[in-house]
Design a protein around this motif. Sequence first.
Motif, PDB file in Angstrom:
ATOM      1  N   LEU A 152     -40.264  74.516  -0.349  1.00 34.40           N
ATOM      2  CA  LEU A 152     -39.382  74.126   0.745  1.00 34.40           C
ATOM      3  C   LEU A 152     -38.059  73.694   0.126  1.00 34.40           C
ATOM      4  O   LEU A 152     -37.966  72.614  -0.452  1.00 34.40           O
ATOM      5  N   ALA A 153     -37.052  74.557   0.208  1.00 29.06           N
ATOM      6  CA  ALA A 153     -35.756  74.310  -0.436  1.00 29.06           C
ATOM      7  C   ALA A 153     -34.719  73.959   0.617  1.00 29.06           C
ATOM      8  O   ALA A 153     -34.663  74.584   1.690  1.00 29.06           O
ATOM      9  N   PHE A 154     -33.902  72.962   0.312  1.00 30.79           N
ATOM     10  CA  PHE A 154     -32.818  72.554   1.211  1.00 30.79           C
ATOM     11  C   PHE A 154     -31.475  72.919   0.574  1.00 30.79           C
ATOM     12  O   PHE A 154     -31.265  72.677  -0.625  1.00 30.79           O
ATOM     13  N   THR A 155     -30.584  73.498   1.370  1.00 29.58           N
ATOM     14  CA  THR A 155     -29.307  73.976   0.858  1.00 29.58           C
ATOM     15  C   THR A 155     -28.181  73.545   1.793  1.00 29.58           C
ATOM     16  O   THR A 155     -28.249  73.755   3.009  1.00 29.58           O
ATOM     17  N   ALA A 156     -27.155  72.919   1.222  1.00 25.68           N
ATOM     18  CA  ALA A 156     -25.931  72.607   1.953  1.00 25.68           C
ATOM     19  C   ALA A 156     -24.937  73.736   1.707  1.00 25.68           C
ATOM     20  O   ALA A 156     -24.773  74.183   0.563  1.00 25.68           O
ATOM     21  N   SER A 157     -24.277  74.208   2.749  1.00 29.01           N
ATOM     22  CA  SER A 157     -23.387  75.361   2.602  1.00 29.01           C
ATOM     23  C   SER A 157     -22.110  75.176   3.410  1.00 29.01           C
ATOM     24  O   SER A 157     -22.083  74.461   4.410  1.00 29.01           O
ATOM     25  N   LEU A 158     -21.051  75.832   2.946  1.00 24.68           N
ATOM     26  CA  LEU A 158     -19.766  75.895   3.639  1.00 24.68           C
ATOM     27  C   LEU A 158     -19.377  77.355   3.716  1.00 24.68           C
ATOM     28  O   LEU A 158     -19.218  78.010   2.676  1.00 24.68           O
ATOM     29  N   THR A 159     -19.274  77.928   4.944  1.00 20.34           N
ATOM     30  CA  THR A 159     -18.935  79.332   5.114  1.00 20.34           C
ATOM     31  C   THR A 159     -17.806  79.474   6.121  1.00 20.34           C
ATOM     32  O   THR A 159     -17.658  78.653   7.026  1.00 20.34           O
ATOM     33  N   GLY A 160     -17.047  80.533   5.977  1.00 21.06           N
ATOM     34  CA  GLY A 160     -15.956  80.819   6.893  1.00 21.06           C
ATOM     35  C   GLY A 160     -15.953  82.286   7.285  1.00 21.06           C
ATOM     36  O   GLY A 160     -16.443  83.142   6.529  1.00 21.06           O
ATOM     37  N   GLN A 161     -15.442  82.592   8.476  1.00 19.46           N
ATOM     38  CA  GLN A 161     -15.364  83.971   8.934  1.00 19.46           C
ATOM     39  C   GLN A 161     -14.220  84.109   9.941  1.00 19.46           C
ATOM     40  O   GLN A 161     -13.775  83.121  10.525  1.00 19.46           O
TER      41      GLN A 161
END
Length: 500
Positions: free
Chosen positions: A63-72
Amino acid sequence: MRTVAVICLVVCLAANAVYAESSDQPRYRIGLIGGLGNLRTPDKPHFTFNYLWGFSAGTTGRLAFTASLTGQKNYSSSTASGNFGFFAVRDDSTLIFQSLRLGIDGDYALIDHGSLRPTVGAGVGYAFWKILAADGDTVIQTLGDRSDPVDFKAAELYLSSSLGLEYRPRTNVSVHLKACADYLTGIGTSFSEATDKNRGQVVMRAMVTLSWLFGVKRSQPDLADLSWPVTEKPKEREKGKPKAAAAAVTAYQPPALPVEHDADGDGVLDKHDRSPNTPAGAVVDEQGRPIDTDRDGIADGLDDCPDTPPEAAGYIDLFGCPVDSDFDGVPDFRDSCAAGPVGAIVDTKGCPLDSDGDKVPDGLDDCPGTEAGLDVDARGCIDVSFLRDTVRIYVNYLPGSFEVDERTKARMQPLIRKLLILTNVTFEIVAYTDNVGTPEANELLSQKRANRMRDWLQTLGIARERMTTVGRGELNFLDTNDTAEGRAKNRRLELIFKTQ
């Protein structure tokens, strides 16, 4: 945004502590994100899929937790018949959807060994988006929840779900393919009901994340495997040697002292303790009895409010503090309005203040300076619900007259006060007559009546350019013209409102 980032960091660190794999596996990851994304809209114009980018950081494990910042950025297409067009350009579009997404995702590996690992996931975060005109610089306008024009943009909470496949060609390299659907919940927006119904609320994404895995914690040796030096026993005395040469020196062992017990750990031995079951942390006297300075039933040391006044008896919580049921800063034993609404500003007796007298307490009143006597909504602002309907005014005209009678003028005062405040509202004054007389004369008479109402409203301060007039004459009867009562209903003015 800072709060969301801190929450993401805390959840990632906690997840690492709980779900980390074996000690010889990497525990952290950082990565770059690329892919395609699009905003799904129910009606035209539809947006088309375009590139998205971003980066991520998080933990590894089943069970992996990931913080992300994405733009489109997506462009609308007049030729697209659905939501699955690709790569429209600015020159061919009328609208641009621009989004920056900050969130945290949890991905569960259905198989947690081998190089291929199918995953399912869910996530939450904030999307900072706006709808731009084709020039790419101007945010378009839409209707807000108060029927006023607002920018078509928001910082909105979203929920996400995903399916994916992770490939690990090496121990410290991961390639993760994911298909995601983000639902924009509406939390953080303030648009009208019609705008919320027609705007897109689902963002579709297809992404690949290339990550570097690191943070291997090497296993520690087991203490049972360590070799400890063993002291050899002294050799036995050889035969024929004097006894003194092999005499052993025996160390002095003092007698064991009796054990003194303090079962409740209050510093007073059980044999002297008058209260052997004192709760941990309580301040006690020399005989082990808890001290309660303010006599509220909560011992000093456990009492967060050791100076509680005697009159608060019966209104104390488990921590020794006076109860404040409505969280207004006035404890219940002094609060004359202990059941007041949460968030209201109160006086010294705990009762809500209402400075403008509109029955919406200060602190909950979005419009605290509302004029006395005006109808307000639940937020304490002028009730503008009347703008949605046509307002009918039955004027007691004398035969052939177009003058507004004094009784009608008095009844219109509350409406006029609202119109003087709502300066962005324009309206049309439409006049009707009964069928007494010729149609041509009645049409001319109705126009004069509409004009006279406009002129009278102008003298009260309503700008002339906000009003238009129409005389309809013998049209749209509301009742029969065979009775005096029916003809009185048909002789009327109607106000039709428009908001700019």
